[in-house]
Design a protein around this motif. Sequence first.
Motif, PDB file in Angstrom:
ATOM      1  N   THR A  36      68.337  29.825 -16.015  1.00 15.62           N
ATOM      2  CA  THR A  36      68.004  28.413 -15.767  1.00 15.62           C
ATOM      3  C   THR A  36      67.787  27.688 -17.094  1.00 15.62           C
ATOM      4  OG1 THR A  36      65.662  28.969 -15.501  1.00 15.62           O
ATOM      5  CG2 THR A  36      67.016  28.882 -13.487  1.00 15.62           C
ATOM      6  N   PRO A  64      49.935  26.016 -13.210  1.00 14.28           N
ATOM      7  CA  PRO A  64      50.149  27.448 -12.984  1.00 14.28           C
ATOM      8  C   PRO A  64      51.535  27.846 -13.481  1.00 14.28           C
ATOM      9  CG  PRO A  64      50.290  26.217 -10.919  1.00 14.28           C
ATOM     10  CD  PRO A  64      49.856  25.248 -11.970  1.00 14.28           C
ATOM     11  N   ILE A  66      54.909  30.622 -13.812  1.00  8.69           N
ATOM     12  CA  ILE A  66      55.700  31.584 -13.045  1.00  8.69           C
ATOM     13  C   ILE A  66      55.587  32.947 -13.719  1.00  8.69           C
ATOM     14  CG2 ILE A  66      58.039  32.184 -12.302  1.00  8.69           C
ATOM     15  CD1 ILE A  66      58.668  29.109 -12.472  1.00  8.69           C
ATOM     16  N   HIS A  68      57.441  36.344 -14.205  1.00  9.94           N
ATOM     17  CA  HIS A  68      58.805  36.841 -14.073  1.00  9.94           C
ATOM     18  C   HIS A  68      58.798  38.359 -13.974  1.00  9.94           C
ATOM     19  CE1 HIS A  68      59.164  32.805 -15.713  1.00  9.94           C
ATOM     20  NE2 HIS A  68      60.437  32.789 -15.369  1.00  9.94           N
ATOM     21  N   THR A 119      47.094  31.772  -5.266  1.00  6.29           N
ATOM     22  CA  THR A 119      48.508  32.051  -5.026  1.00  6.29           C
ATOM     23  C   THR A 119      49.144  32.441  -6.357  1.00  6.29           C
ATOM     24  OG1 THR A 119      48.985  29.714  -5.372  1.00  6.29           O
ATOM     25  CG2 THR A 119      48.716  30.446  -3.086  1.00  6.29           C
ATOM     26  N   ALA A 121      53.122  32.496  -8.449  1.00  2.50           N
ATOM     27  CA  ALA A 121      54.544  32.150  -8.434  1.00  2.50           C
ATOM     28  C   ALA A 121      55.331  33.303  -9.045  1.00  2.50           C
ATOM     29  CB  ALA A 121      54.769  30.870  -9.234  1.00  2.50           C
ATOM     30  N   ARG A 123      59.202  35.175  -9.827  1.00  8.04           N
ATOM     31  CA  ARG A 123      60.647  34.977  -9.919  1.00  8.04           C
ATOM     32  C   ARG A 123      61.279  36.181 -10.591  1.00  8.04           C
ATOM     33  NH1 ARG A 123      65.266  32.461 -12.433  1.00  8.04           N
ATOM     34  NH2 ARG A 123      64.647  31.775 -14.521  1.00  8.04           N
ATOM     35  N   PRO A 144      56.670  29.428 -18.855  1.00 10.77           N
ATOM     36  CA  PRO A 144      57.088  28.071 -18.522  1.00 10.77           C
ATOM     37  C   PRO A 144      58.338  27.757 -19.340  1.00 10.77           C
ATOM     38  CG  PRO A 144      55.365  27.984 -20.161  1.00 10.77           C
ATOM     39  CD  PRO A 144      55.625  29.455 -19.878  1.00 10.77           C
ATOM     40  N   SER A 145      58.988  26.648 -19.045  1.00 15.08           N
ATOM     41  CA  SER A 145      60.125  26.257 -19.868  1.00 15.08           C
ATOM     42  C   SER A 145      59.633  26.086 -21.309  1.00 15.08           C
ATOM     43  CB  SER A 145      60.748  24.977 -19.334  1.00 15.08           C
ATOM     44  OG  SER A 145      59.755  23.996 -19.108  1.00 15.08           O
ATOM     45  N   GLU A 182      65.843  24.036 -14.051  1.00 13.95           N
ATOM     46  CA  GLU A 182      64.828  25.006 -13.639  1.00 13.95           C
ATOM     47  C   GLU A 182      65.064  25.564 -12.226  1.00 13.95           C
ATOM     48  OE1 GLU A 182      64.142  22.243 -15.261  1.00 13.95           O
ATOM     49  OE2 GLU A 182      62.554  22.600 -16.740  1.00 13.95           O
ATOM     50  N   SER A 183      64.339  26.643 -11.962  1.00 13.67           N
ATOM     51  CA  SER A 183      64.451  27.286 -10.648  1.00 13.67           C
ATOM     52  C   SER A 183      63.879  26.393  -9.545  1.00 13.67           C
ATOM     53  CB  SER A 183      63.685  28.618 -10.669  1.00 13.67           C
ATOM     54  OG  SER A 183      62.310  28.398 -10.916  1.00 13.67           O
ATOM     55  N   ARG A 197      59.623  22.299  -5.563  1.00 15.08           N
ATOM     56  CA  ARG A 197      60.407  21.723  -6.654  1.00 15.08           C
ATOM     57  C   ARG A 197      61.874  22.029  -6.416  1.00 15.08           C
ATOM     58  NH1 ARG A 197      59.801  23.862 -12.813  1.00 15.08           N
ATOM     59  NH2 ARG A 197      61.032  25.604 -11.998  1.00 15.08           N
ATOM     60  N   SER A 219      55.279  19.014  -6.274  1.00 10.20           N
ATOM     61  CA  SER A 219      55.808  19.939  -7.274  1.00 10.20           C
ATOM     62  C   SER A 219      54.779  20.387  -8.293  1.00 10.20           C
ATOM     63  CB  SER A 219      56.972  19.288  -7.997  1.00 10.20           C
ATOM     64  OG  SER A 219      56.487  18.220  -8.753  1.00 10.20           O
ATOM     65  N   GLY A 221      51.948  22.096  -7.768  1.00  9.08           N
ATOM     66  CA  GLY A 221      51.105  23.249  -7.492  1.00  9.08           C
ATOM     67  C   GLY A 221      50.047  23.000  -6.442  1.00  9.08           C
TER      68      GLY A 221
HETATM   69  O1  TXA Z   1      63.584  28.090 -14.171  1.00  7.03           O
HETATM   70  C1  TXA Z   1      62.353  28.154 -14.292  1.00  7.03           C
HETATM   71  O2  TXA Z   1      61.605  28.157 -13.335  1.00  7.03           O
HETATM   72  C2  TXA Z   1      61.809  28.246 -15.725  1.00  7.03           C
HETATM   73  C3  TXA Z   1      62.279  29.572 -16.322  1.00  7.03           C
HETATM   74  C4  TXA Z   1      61.696  29.826 -17.680  1.00  7.03           C
HETATM   75  O3  TXA Z   1      61.975  30.624 -15.438  1.00  7.03           O
HETATM   76  N1  TXA Z   1      60.392  28.125 -15.732  1.00  7.03           N
HETATM   77  C5  TXA Z   1      59.746  26.949 -15.430  1.00  7.03           C
HETATM   78  O4  TXA Z   1      58.367  27.034 -15.500  1.00  7.03           O
HETATM   79  O5  TXA Z   1      60.324  25.934 -15.111  1.00  7.03           O
HETATM   80  P1  TXA Z   1      57.414  25.759 -15.505  1.00  7.03           P
HETATM   81  O6  TXA Z   1      56.056  26.278 -15.890  1.00  7.03           O
HETATM   82  O7  TXA Z   1      57.972  24.693 -16.381  1.00  7.03           O
HETATM   83  O8  TXA Z   1      57.382  25.312 -13.996  1.00  7.03           O
HETATM   84  C6  TXA Z   1      56.716  26.096 -13.024  1.00  7.03           C
HETATM   85  C7  TXA Z   1      56.555  25.319 -11.747  1.00  7.03           C
HETATM   86  C8  TXA Z   1      55.577  24.170 -11.905  1.00  7.03           C
HETATM   87  O9  TXA Z   1      56.046  23.055 -11.183  1.00  7.03           O
HETATM   88  C9  TXA Z   1      54.324  24.742 -11.263  1.00  7.03           C
HETATM   89  O10 TXA Z   1      53.464  23.753 -10.771  1.00  7.03           O
HETATM   90  C10 TXA Z   1      54.901  25.624 -10.159  1.00  7.03           C
HETATM   91  O11 TXA Z   1      56.033  26.198 -10.736  1.00  7.03           O
HETATM   92  N2  TXA Z   1      53.950  26.686  -9.768  1.00  7.03           N
HETATM   93  C11 TXA Z   1      53.629  27.798 -10.457  1.00  7.03           C
HETATM   94  N3  TXA Z   1      52.672  28.505  -9.818  1.00  7.03           N
HETATM   95  C12 TXA Z   1      52.395  27.843  -8.691  1.00  7.03           C
HETATM   96  C13 TXA Z   1      51.492  28.053  -7.621  1.00  7.03           C
HETATM   97  N4  TXA Z   1      50.670  29.125  -7.576  1.00  7.03           N
HETATM   98  N5  TXA Z   1      51.469  27.146  -6.629  1.00  7.03           N
HETATM   99  C14 TXA Z   1      52.300  26.085  -6.644  1.00  7.03           C
HETATM  100  N6  TXA Z   1      53.166  25.819  -7.646  1.00  7.03           N
HETATM  101  C15 TXA Z   1      53.218  26.669  -8.657  1.00  7.03           C
END
Ligand code: TXA
Length: 331
Positions: A36, A64, A66, A68, A119, A121, A123, A144-145, A182-183, A197, A219, A221
């Motif tokens: 991604t 929060p 992700i 991996h 919770t 996240a 992937r 995160p990105s 992103e995913s 998201r 989106s 969290g």
């Molecule tokens: O493609 C992707 O997802 C990239 C690559 C690096 O894997 N990562 C990414 O991470 O975009 P980030 O931190 O930019 O976005 C993570 C998203 C955020 O919108 C966050 O709020 C959501 O995932 N998220 C993470 N944990 C969560 C949770 N426990 N509940 C709800 N949303 C969550």
Amino acid sequence: MRRPSPGSIIASNPPEIALAGELLRAGEIVGMPTETVYGLAGDATNGLAVAAIYDAKGRPSFNPLISHLADPADADAFGVMNADAARLAAAFWPGPLTLVVPHRAGSPISDLARAGLDTVALRVPSHPVARALIRAAGRPIAAPSANRSGRISPTEAIHVQAELDGKVAVVVDGGPCEIGLESTVVACINDRPMLLRPGGVPREALRQALGRDLADGDSHGAIRGPGMLESHYAPIAPLQMNVAEPGPDDAVLTFASSKFVGRGPGGPVIDLSPTGDLRQAAARLFGALRELDAFHPSVISVTPIPMHGLGEAINDRLRRAAAPRSDARSD
Ligand code: TXA
Ligand code: MG
């Protein structure tokens, strides 16, 4: 351990991946390619490594992150996969789908990586270099990105270097990202899967795998709405910030201050970082709130915490915990 000069781009051959895996195990943060976007990777089980990620991103709040994983079979150890989650994982993992599921009790993923939520996240990326790197690290990788907060997500190693030079140990070059977006994030918490998201896996494909529609979520969290899990973590006790003189029975959360230590039979006291290290304070924040809450105090009083560096995110999080509960948000 060999240490390339900080921020250098390294190739994705086996010895270099092994080195990056070692750096991750040592608590360093590393630029990681995925299909991604590039991620800013750190050991999800190490609160200090996770704090370093937030610090490098310059995020004013703790979103929060992700976690991996290298293999779909690993998910059960960290999250509770219901039937919808299992169906989506079978259809789209490895790949650009993130599943938000209840955190598995006792899982080692740090509170800070989950921003204190109940919770997690998860992937499983499909990029072979990402999977090899996660395997080399031997633990879930928070990422995160790899852009600074509010900036564009990086899709090439050189973007990560330009954004975060000096903040990452190395950037592993996995070539340009195939998807470049992103995913997709889907919460499988209750009986209605929710799209949090949009991203690499389109809604139609999710619908087809599930055999039904998804609800729409927020989106950032926060999972809200009737019948939905209240996933925001706030202590049960009311919390007040910037308290100079806590009451004798208050639970006290302080920073770099010995003033309240050993103050007698009053409420419990936790110093987030006796040495005044904001990364350490961030890593300990959610655990400390839980610990104080376990005493069932009438109030948790927080003494002033500096606003620089991670202090801004710490104060943001505390402000949310102190907010009237119906407004509590977790982004
Ligand atoms: O493609 C992707 O997802 C990239 C690559 C690096 O894997 N990562 C990414 O991470 O975009 P980030 O931190 O930019 O976005 C993570 C998203 C955020 O919108 C966050 O709020 C959501 O995932 N998220 C993470 N944990 C969560 C949770 N426990 N509940 C709800 N949303 C969550
Ligand atoms: Mg991002």
